[in-house]
Design a protein around this motif. Structure first.
Motif, PDB file in Angstrom:
ATOM      1  N   ARG A   1       0.850  -1.172   0.000  1.00  0.00           N
ATOM      2  CA  ARG A   1       0.000   0.000   0.000  1.00  0.00           C
ATOM      3  C   ARG A   1       0.895   1.234   0.000  1.00  0.00           C
ATOM      4  NH1 ARG A   1      -5.307   1.180   1.962  1.00  0.00           N
ATOM      5  NH2 ARG A   1      -5.224   3.165   3.042  1.00  0.00           N
ATOM      6  N   ARG A   2       0.641   2.121  -0.948  1.00  0.00           N
ATOM      7  CA  ARG A   2       1.436   3.340  -1.024  1.00  0.00           C
ATOM      8  C   ARG A   2       0.554   4.565  -0.816  1.00  0.00           C
ATOM      9  NH1 ARG A   2       6.219   1.450  -3.036  1.00  0.00           N
ATOM     10  NH2 ARG A   2       6.090  -0.128  -4.652  1.00  0.00           N
ATOM     11  N   ARG A   3       1.037   5.456   0.004  1.00  0.00           N
ATOM     12  CA  ARG A   3       0.374   6.729   0.228  1.00  0.00           C
ATOM     13  C   ARG A   3       1.059   7.718  -0.705  1.00  0.00           C
ATOM     14  NH1 ARG A   3      -4.192   8.232   1.571  1.00  0.00           N
ATOM     15  NH2 ARG A   3      -4.407  10.082   2.857  1.00  0.00           N
ATOM     16  N   ARG A   4       0.282   8.405  -1.519  1.00  0.00           N
ATOM     17  CA  ARG A   4       0.867   9.334  -2.478  1.00  0.00           C
ATOM     18  C   ARG A   4       0.326  10.735  -2.282  1.00  0.00           C
ATOM     19  NH1 ARG A   4       2.868   6.745  -7.331  1.00  0.00           N
ATOM     20  NH2 ARG A   4       2.752   4.506  -7.087  1.00  0.00           N
ATOM     21  N   THR A   5       1.103  11.676  -2.718  1.00  0.00           N
ATOM     22  CA  THR A   5       0.626  13.060  -2.679  1.00  0.00           C
ATOM     23  C   THR A   5       0.824  13.675  -4.055  1.00  0.00           C
ATOM     24  OG1 THR A   5       0.823  15.201  -1.573  1.00  0.00           O
ATOM     25  CG2 THR A   5       2.849  13.945  -1.817  1.00  0.00           C
ATOM     26  N   CYS A   6      -0.133  14.501  -4.463  1.00  0.00           N
ATOM     27  CA  CYS A   6      -0.069  15.137  -5.772  1.00  0.00           C
ATOM     28  C   CYS A   6       0.809  16.381  -5.674  1.00  0.00           C
ATOM     29  CB  CYS A   6      -1.478  15.514  -6.230  1.00  0.00           C
ATOM     30  SG  CYS A   6      -1.503  16.488  -7.742  1.00  0.00           S
ATOM     31  N   THR A   7       1.768  16.501  -6.571  1.00  0.00           N
ATOM     32  CA  THR A   7       2.681  17.650  -6.523  1.00  0.00           C
ATOM     33  C   THR A   7       1.997  18.919  -7.027  1.00  0.00           C
ATOM     34  OG1 THR A   7       3.533  17.018  -8.688  1.00  0.00           O
ATOM     35  CG2 THR A   7       4.773  16.275  -6.790  1.00  0.00           C
ATOM     36  N   GLU A   8       0.824  18.765  -7.664  1.00  0.00           N
ATOM     37  CA  GLU A   8       0.111  19.917  -8.198  1.00  0.00           C
ATOM     38  C   GLU A   8      -0.909  20.463  -7.205  1.00  0.00           C
ATOM     39  OE1 GLU A   8       0.786  21.435 -10.975  1.00  0.00           O
ATOM     40  OE2 GLU A   8      -0.878  22.863 -10.920  1.00  0.00           O
ATOM     41  N   CYS A   9      -1.889  19.588  -6.770  1.00  0.00           N
ATOM     42  CA  CYS A   9      -2.951  20.085  -5.895  1.00  0.00           C
ATOM     43  C   CYS A   9      -2.712  19.745  -4.420  1.00  0.00           C
ATOM     44  CB  CYS A   9      -4.321  19.553  -6.339  1.00  0.00           C
ATOM     45  SG  CYS A   9      -4.571  17.789  -6.023  1.00  0.00           S
ATOM     46  N   GLY A  10      -1.718  18.891  -4.158  1.00  0.00           N
ATOM     47  CA  GLY A  10      -1.360  18.591  -2.780  1.00  0.00           C
ATOM     48  C   GLY A  10      -2.255  17.564  -2.091  1.00  0.00           C
ATOM     49  N   LYS A  11      -3.294  17.076  -2.794  1.00  0.00           N
ATOM     50  CA  LYS A  11      -4.176  16.096  -2.165  1.00  0.00           C
ATOM     51  C   LYS A  11      -3.478  14.744  -2.067  1.00  0.00           C
ATOM     52  CE  LYS A  11      -8.713  17.968  -2.622  1.00  0.00           C
ATOM     53  NZ  LYS A  11      -9.576  18.478  -3.659  1.00  0.00           N
ATOM     54  N   ARG A  12      -3.958  13.940  -1.100  1.00  0.00           N
ATOM     55  CA  ARG A  12      -3.335  12.637  -0.878  1.00  0.00           C
ATOM     56  C   ARG A  12      -4.286  11.501  -1.237  1.00  0.00           C
ATOM     57  NH1 ARG A  12       0.833  12.502   4.068  1.00  0.00           N
ATOM     58  NH2 ARG A  12       2.112  14.226   3.350  1.00  0.00           N
ATOM     59  N   PHE A  13      -3.736  10.414  -1.685  1.00  0.00           N
ATOM     60  CA  PHE A  13      -4.531   9.215  -1.975  1.00  0.00           C
ATOM     61  C   PHE A  13      -3.645   7.990  -1.826  1.00  0.00           C
ATOM     62  CE2 PHE A  13      -2.874   8.427  -6.293  1.00  0.00           C
ATOM     63  CZ  PHE A  13      -2.321   9.654  -6.589  1.00  0.00           C
ATOM     64  N   SER A  14      -4.267   6.818  -1.810  1.00  0.00           N
ATOM     65  CA  SER A  14      -3.515   5.579  -1.630  1.00  0.00           C
ATOM     66  C   SER A  14      -3.650   4.675  -2.842  1.00  0.00           C
ATOM     67  CB  SER A  14      -4.045   4.804  -0.414  1.00  0.00           C
ATOM     68  OG  SER A  14      -3.834   5.551   0.750  1.00  0.00           O
ATOM     69  N   THR A  15      -2.613   3.929  -3.107  1.00  0.00           N
ATOM     70  CA  THR A  15      -2.692   2.901  -4.147  1.00  0.00           C
ATOM     71  C   THR A  15      -2.278   1.584  -3.519  1.00  0.00           C
ATOM     72  OG1 THR A  15      -0.432   3.394  -4.841  1.00  0.00           O
ATOM     73  CG2 THR A  15      -2.212   4.449  -6.084  1.00  0.00           C
TER      74      THR A  15
END
Ligand code: ZN
Length: 169
Positions: A26-40
């Motif tokens: 499970r990876r927690r990611r953050t968007c470099t553009e909008c800063g929102k976080r999500f998991s894959t």
């Protein structure tokens, strides 16, 4: 992987951890553009090896197509079939298969299908195990009966144990 919020194509992994079953990451990611976080979730791809030697990705619906046919006219719902597909996939992944021979997929279906509907199980088993005569059916039915009385027997035993161990007064 692009951001599910703004579709930006550049995201950064901020945390990775192995799932409890050891088969996923499970990876927690953050968007470099909008800063929102999500998991894959990264999971090993399950591949079916057909008798011809050709391989194809494991697809639940396809894997249980034979079982679905065997359930025709039986009181089995789409939900039941979805659960069956899930159970089969979980069993194969649990066994650590990366490339699973097609006959092993059939084998993994037998158990959960038996629990779901015995008539469908007999139909499926007759094709899967290539029953050749009525005797094969009779043997399988006898095995089912023996298994069931065993289950009922142990249930009765369990109830009896419970009764005896219950505190009195
Ligand atoms: Zn974004």
């Amino acid at each position: 992987m692009h951001c599910p919020y703004c579709r930006h194509t550049d995201t950064r992994v901020v945390d990775s951890r192995v799932g409890e079953d050891g088969g996923t990451i499970r990876r927690r990611r953050t968007c470099t553009e909008c800063g929102k976080r999500f998991s894959t979730v990264e999971q090993m791809q399950l591949v079916v090896v057909k008798r011809s030697g050709a391989t194809e990705p494991f697809v639940r619906d396809k894997a249980i197509a034979g079982a679905r046919k065997a359930c025709k006219g039986r009181p089995v719902t789409e939900d039941d079939l979805a659960c069956l597909g899930q159970a089969v996939e979980d069993a194969l992944r649990g066994d650590g298969w990366a490339e699973v021979p097609a006959h092993e997929v059939g084998l993994a279906i037998l158990g959960p299908l038996k629990a779901l509907d015995e008539v469908a199980y007999l139909r499926f088993a007759s094709v899967y195990r290539a029953f050749e005569s009525a005797d094969d059916f009779a043997d399988e039915i006898a095995a089912l009966r023996a298994e069931r009385s065993l289950t009922e027997g142990s249930l009765a035993q369990l109830v009896e144990d419970e009764t005896h161990s219950a505190p009195s007064g």
